[in-house]
Design a protein around this motif. Structure first.
Motif, PDB file in Angstrom:
ATOM      1  N   LEU C  54      45.638 -27.237   6.536  1.00  0.00           N
ATOM      2  CA  LEU C  54      45.528 -26.189   7.549  1.00  0.00           C
ATOM      3  C   LEU C  54      44.581 -26.591   8.681  1.00  0.00           C
ATOM      4  O   LEU C  54      44.943 -26.533   9.855  1.00  0.00           O
ATOM      5  N   THR C  58      45.523 -28.016  12.608  1.00  0.00           N
ATOM      6  CA  THR C  58      45.043 -27.207  13.726  1.00  0.00           C
ATOM      7  C   THR C  58      44.191 -28.040  14.669  1.00  0.00           C
ATOM      8  O   THR C  58      44.336 -27.967  15.893  1.00  0.00           O
ATOM      9  N   ALA C 248      54.565 -15.057  16.870  1.00  0.00           N
ATOM     10  CA  ALA C 248      54.570 -16.297  16.099  1.00  0.00           C
ATOM     11  C   ALA C 248      55.928 -16.594  15.477  1.00  0.00           C
ATOM     12  O   ALA C 248      56.152 -17.679  14.966  1.00  0.00           O
ATOM     13  N   ALA C 288      51.434 -25.223  21.526  1.00  0.00           N
ATOM     14  CA  ALA C 288      50.983 -24.683  20.244  1.00  0.00           C
ATOM     15  C   ALA C 288      49.588 -24.096  20.391  1.00  0.00           C
ATOM     16  O   ALA C 288      49.281 -23.040  19.826  1.00  0.00           O
ATOM     17  N   MET C 291      49.743 -20.803  21.898  1.00  0.00           N
ATOM     18  CA  MET C 291      50.187 -19.825  20.907  1.00  0.00           C
ATOM     19  C   MET C 291      49.014 -19.355  20.032  1.00  0.00           C
ATOM     20  O   MET C 291      48.821 -18.159  19.798  1.00  0.00           O
ATOM     21  N   VAL C 292      48.227 -20.316  19.562  1.00  0.00           N
ATOM     22  CA  VAL C 292      47.078 -19.976  18.726  1.00  0.00           C
ATOM     23  C   VAL C 292      46.128 -19.066  19.502  1.00  0.00           C
ATOM     24  O   VAL C 292      45.623 -18.074  18.968  1.00  0.00           O
ATOM     25  N   VAL C 295      47.558 -15.497  19.742  1.00  0.00           N
ATOM     26  CA  VAL C 295      47.491 -14.795  18.454  1.00  0.00           C
ATOM     27  C   VAL C 295      46.038 -14.519  18.074  1.00  0.00           C
ATOM     28  O   VAL C 295      45.705 -13.443  17.569  1.00  0.00           O
ATOM     29  N   ALA C 296      45.147 -15.491  18.351  1.00  0.00           N
ATOM     30  CA  ALA C 296      43.739 -15.304  17.999  1.00  0.00           C
ATOM     31  C   ALA C 296      43.141 -14.139  18.776  1.00  0.00           C
ATOM     32  O   ALA C 296      42.362 -13.353  18.239  1.00  0.00           O
ATOM     33  N   MET C 299      44.399 -11.008  17.113  1.00  0.00           N
ATOM     34  CA  MET C 299      43.730 -10.776  15.832  1.00  0.00           C
ATOM     35  C   MET C 299      42.267 -10.397  16.049  1.00  0.00           C
ATOM     36  O   MET C 299      41.705  -9.601  15.288  1.00  0.00           O
ATOM     37  N   TYR C 302      42.183  -6.868  16.790  1.00  0.00           N
ATOM     38  CA  TYR C 302      42.416  -6.157  15.536  1.00  0.00           C
ATOM     39  C   TYR C 302      41.112  -6.018  14.745  1.00  0.00           C
ATOM     40  O   TYR C 302      40.754  -4.931  14.288  1.00  0.00           O
ATOM     41  N   SER C 310      34.956   1.293  11.392  1.00  0.00           N
ATOM     42  CA  SER C 310      34.520   1.147   9.999  1.00  0.00           C
ATOM     43  C   SER C 310      33.388   2.112   9.678  1.00  0.00           C
ATOM     44  O   SER C 310      33.051   2.307   8.523  1.00  0.00           O
TER      45      SER C 310
END
Lengths: 359, 265, 314
Positions: C54, C58, C248, C288, C291-292, C295-296, C299, C302, C310
């Motif tokens: 992984l 990356t 993704a 790529a 893309m990361v 998405v990062a 996230m 998020y 929380s």
């Protein structure tokens, strides 16, 4: 120590907010099960009545019908003379405290308490003022900015109480508010609830399965069984003079001792005692409280000591009769130290009236 | 949450609920019905035929692709369990401060998509091919990484319902070594978590196309896409067949889980 | 038993000075660290595995994006991301992801609500959750084929639509374009939403509704003042997850669109499969990386959303 209003003049010392509540002929069934089989109940203004019973006796159903969260099949609910039977729950103006987890998790303590006031269109300043006052009343004035998950179970229930009281409800409804708490907090909070209730004077219906809790907080206790009210009376009356065998056994601990009844008196353990109305005649079983059993050391006695349990100032002694019946007696611990298992003792019953049930 | 209101409102709600559910069912079933329709029709005449399905069973390329995908699913589950279960249990028992790190690494594949991994993995696979040999089954290594986030969540949920520390102390006081603690005490208690981790891994591997197609290995989805260029109805039959097969497999796994539960607790 | 044992004379000599270096009483920090590191060795297999399969890929992507053909540092590939073709692909990808996430989130939440109002043991609930599990994870190629069979050349609905709207029956071209991709993506986004949003819905206690009603709230007020605010973080979080999932996704689009590269993942395929063209390999790294990053960022949003709520989220 809390002073109970019924110890005083019944109409003095009350808050002004109390309204009479009248439930007549309430019925409700789920399929074949009759949760309520015709319940009649009257609450005086400012009174706290506890509905006591084991699970499934219909007490919670009754409370939820009063709140309008459930619909009755028949019967009426009146508050202050006004028929609310078909008024939707959100228009009934009742404050309810649930068993647990009823606080809105996304709101602070203050916003939870102010929620009902906001729905009533009060200004922000008014809401904060009133919510703050009620929180002070339940002793949580310092926790205004916290969220429910930052509070203990006992604190959460105090907030729930404050939230229910903030809207100045016509009736306060408490649905087993203490059952999810630890024993110690439970005792503390029930006294707190009683103190606050007396202070605001709101007519209150409280539902529980814990008889000690019921006797401790209520003006009057209604014992429910299979959808009906077995007896409603002050805690003292209920304890001393149960009207039915069910009440006698459900409230407090009772020995079941063989007895014969004739002419308004019963012979129990060789003692002659008056019987309560509703008793069986002929031979039956007398319901005798442990504190009514007298126990004396006696070589000639027919019973033998089985166990001695120390409970603080008092001890609980179990003795066995020749026929194998176990009798529980309450004895001062100072006297109980002389007792050991196997000793012969003589048992007598103090002359308080008893209820005798058919064998 | 109960249905709102009573009387007319409740009836209206019940009717609209049924209608909405039917609409969802229609949306999800329609393409599957279309697959069935397409795979049983002679394109020129419109007559019904079972020929594509019969061909499918006879096709050697297809059956070898199915074998490959099934082996990959099995190996991935084994690899995932061997890698993740001891690590997660060990973290809880002995190195709790590494908890955040392991969680971060396990959830990382959610941020680094399969497509990115495949772009950067050429060098790693050059070594894998050199050391182990060039086989489609080597995809297992990267598939284990792909299923990490989902497997981690299932296992984490199962483990958090368990007082691992007390259990292991109890077992060790009775004379068990760490290996015995993990295999004989912890794992049987998180079995439902292991099963649901396996469940999701199988579904993911059987449908995985991104990495296998770009690394040129013939797994089931790759074979289906290749087939579509020569025989459309047969590829449709294969697509529907693989979906039904995956659903059945997961159904069996689910039933296994339910059967265990009453005895497990 | 201890490291010093071989050095010691036969038979232990009593006295504090002779206590072995790693005895529990030894206060020296060095041996303490070793002791603490001991159990951590058990994590080594996992860490090594994740590093190889992984982290290294990356890092390869990140480094490769900033490398020229001869291996030196260069921002040329990353700068090329801002050319017209990759920018258009990125824009289409973002539109596809956002639209399918929005539709999927709303419809998925609705479906989840329909399920949650059924009893927990009902067949409906069990069937829908397992079907959603299969459709959300298995997805990919099969879904593309299913929609081709529905709306493609000779598809089940193609003829019907042609009759109703009078378009040609050569197959609906839009299936292979952005609208078609949105439709097909929605097909796996809804089930994913059901799976990730159901726990949040199940966490809504009936007491909250009753308490609100008891305090005077109408059904509408309950939804606007209690239920929606309560579920908002979970809903937005799930929607972000759906966005990342769509952004993704590769298999469905790859199986559906065999020519041309309308979206970023397909552009990566083009860059990978035409390595012969000079410079394309490294351009795949840059794509790529892009893309990361996207998405990062999602996230990250998020995680931020989760942390913000929380305070009251259990």
């Amino acid at each position: 120590m809390t002073i109970r209003p019924h110890d005083l003049d019944p109409d003095a010392d009350r808050g002004a907010g109390g309204l009479a509540v009248e439930l007549t002929g309430l019925r409700r069934h789920y399929g074949d099960v009759h949760a309520l089989a015709g319940l009649d109940l009257h609450l005086d203004p400012g009174e706290l009545v506890v509905l006591l019973g084991s699970s499934g006796c219909g007490k919670t159903t009754a409370l939820r019908i009063v709140a309008g969260l459930e619909r009755q099949d028949a019967g009426t609910v009146r508050v202050g003379g006004r028929d609310l039977s078909h008024v939707p729950a959100n228009k009934r103006d009742m404050g309810m405290v649930f068993q647990a987890y009823s606080l809105f998790p996304h709101l602070t303590v203050l916003d939870n308490v102010a929620f009902g006031l906001k729905l009533r269109g009060q200004s922000r300043a008014q809401r904060r003022q009133r919510a703050g006052d009620v929180l002070d009343l339940v002793g949580l004035g310092e926790q205004k900015a916290r969220y429910a998950n930052q509070l203990s179970g006992g604190q959460q229930q105090r907030v729930a109480l404050a939230r229910a009281l903030a809207i100045e409800p016509s009736v306060l409804l408490l649905d087993e508010p203490l059952s999810a708490l630890d024993a110690k907090v439970r005792v503390q909070l029930r006294e707190e609830i009683r103190r606050v209730q007396v202070e605001v004077g709101t007519t209150t219906l409280f539902v529980t399965h814990d008889q000690e809790e019921a006797l401790a907080v209520a003006d009057r206790v209604g014992v429910m069984n299979e959808g009906r009210l077995e007896q409603i009376a002050t805690p003292a009356q209920l304890y001393a003079a149960p009207a039915t065998p069910f009440v006698g056994e459900f409230v407090g601990l009772s020995n079941r001792l063989p007895a014969t009844v004739e002419g308004g008196h019963a012979h129990v353990l060789g003692t002659r005692v008056p019987v309560l109305p509703g008793s069986a005649s002929g031979s039956g079983l007398a319901l005798v409280r442990p504190e009514s059993v007298q126990l004396t050391l006696d070589e000639q006695g027919s019973a033998r000591v089985a166990t001695v349990a120390f409970l603080g100032p008092l001890s609980r002694v179990t003795a066995t009769l020749p026929d194998g019946t176990d009798v529980v007696a309450q004895v001062r611990s100072a006297d109980a130290v002389e007792l050991t298992a196997g000793q012969r003792v003589r048992l007598q019953v103090s002359p308080a009236p008893v209820l005798v049930v058919g064998a | 949450m109960s249905a709102p209101g009573a009387g007319a409102g409740a009836v209206a709600w019940r009717i609209s609920r049924v209608l909405l559910l039917l609409a969802f069912a229609g949306f999800f079933l329609l393409p599957l019905v279309a697959l069935l329709d397409f795979s049983t029709k002679v394109p020129s005449t419109g007559d019904r035929t079972a020929q594509p399905w019969r061909d499918l069973l006879a096709d050697e390329q297809m059956s070898s692709a199915i074998t490959t995908s099934l082996l990959l699913a099995g190996l991935t589950v084994v690899g995932m369990v061997l890698l993740l279960v001891p690590t997660m249990v060990w973290v809880r028992l002995r190195v709790p401060r590494a908890n955040r790190l392991v969680e971060f690494l396990c959830l990382l594949p959610l941020t680094i998509p399969a497509l990115v991994i495949v772009v950067g993995i050429k060098n790693v696979y050059a070594w894998v091919d050199y050391l182990i040999g060039d086989s489609a089954l080597t995809l297992t290594f990267v598939y284990v990484v792909l299923v990490l986030p989902y497997a981690y969540r299932s296992l984490d949920a199962a483990l958090s319902g368990l007082d691992t520390t007390t259990l292991s102390e109890a077992a060790r006081s009775l004379g068990a070594g760490w290996g015995t603690v993990i295999v004989r005490v912890i794992v049987p208690n998180i079995w439902s978590g292991v099963l649901s981790a396996a469940f999701i891994s199988v579904a993911l591997v059987l449908g995985e196309y991104t990495i296998s197609s770009l690394l040129h290995y013939d797994t089931l989805p790759v074979a289906i896409v290749m087939l579509s260029k020569s025989d459309a109805p047969m590829s449709m039959a294969a697509a529907l067949g693989s979906l039904i097969f995956a659903a059945l497999l997961l159904l069996v796994l689910g039933a296994l889980d339910r059967r265990r539960r009453p005895t497990g607790r | 038993m201890t490291a010093s044992a071989p050095l010691a004379a036969p038979g232990p000599t009593p006295g504090a000075a002779d206590s072995p270096p790693d005895s529990p009483l030894d206060p020296r920090p060095g041996s303490g660290r070793l002791r603490r590191l001991g159990p951590a060795v058990g994590l080594l297999p996992f860490l090594v595995y994740v590093t190889i399969f992984l982290i290294i890929p990356t890092v390869t992507v990140a480094v490769g994006a900033f490398q020229s053909e001869d291996g030196g540092f260069s921002t040329e590939k990353v700068a090329a991301l801002f050319d017209e073709t990759p920018m258009r692909a990125l824009r289409e990808s973002l539109i596809l992801s956002a639209t399918s996430a929005a539709i999927g989130a709303v419809l998925g939440a609705l479906l989840a609500y329909l399920i949650v109002t059924a009893p927990a043991t009902s067949v409906l609930r069990r069937v829908v959750t397992s079907v959603c599990g299969v459709l959300a994870q298995f997805g990919g190629v099969t879904l593309a084929f299913a929609w081709m069979a529905t709306l493609g050349f000779g598809g089940l609905l193609t003829g019907l639509l042609a009759d109703v709207f009078g378009v040609g029956d050569t197959g609906t071209g839009w299936l292979y374009d952005l609208p078609g991709l949105i439709l097909v993506y929605t097909y796996f986004q809804i089930p994913l939403m059901v799976i990730v949003f159901l726990p949040a819905l199940e966490g809504v206690r009936p007491q909250w509704r009753e308490a609100a009603v008891n305090l005077g709230a109408t059904t509408r007020q309950y939804w606007t003042k209690v239920a929606f605010p309560l579920l908002r973080p979970a809903f937005l979080g799930s929607a972000l997850l759906l966005f990342a999932n769509a952004f993704a996704a590769y298999a469905t689009a790859a199986a559906l669109v065999s020519q041309g590269s309308p979206i970023t993942p397909l552009l990566i395929r083009a860059a990978l499969t035409s390595e012969i063209v000079l410079g394309q390999a490294n351009f795949a790294y840059a794509l790529a990386l892009e893309m990361v990053v996207v998405v990062a960022v999602v996230m990250g949003l998020y995680a931020w959303l989760l942390r913000r709520t929380s305070r009251w989220l259990q």
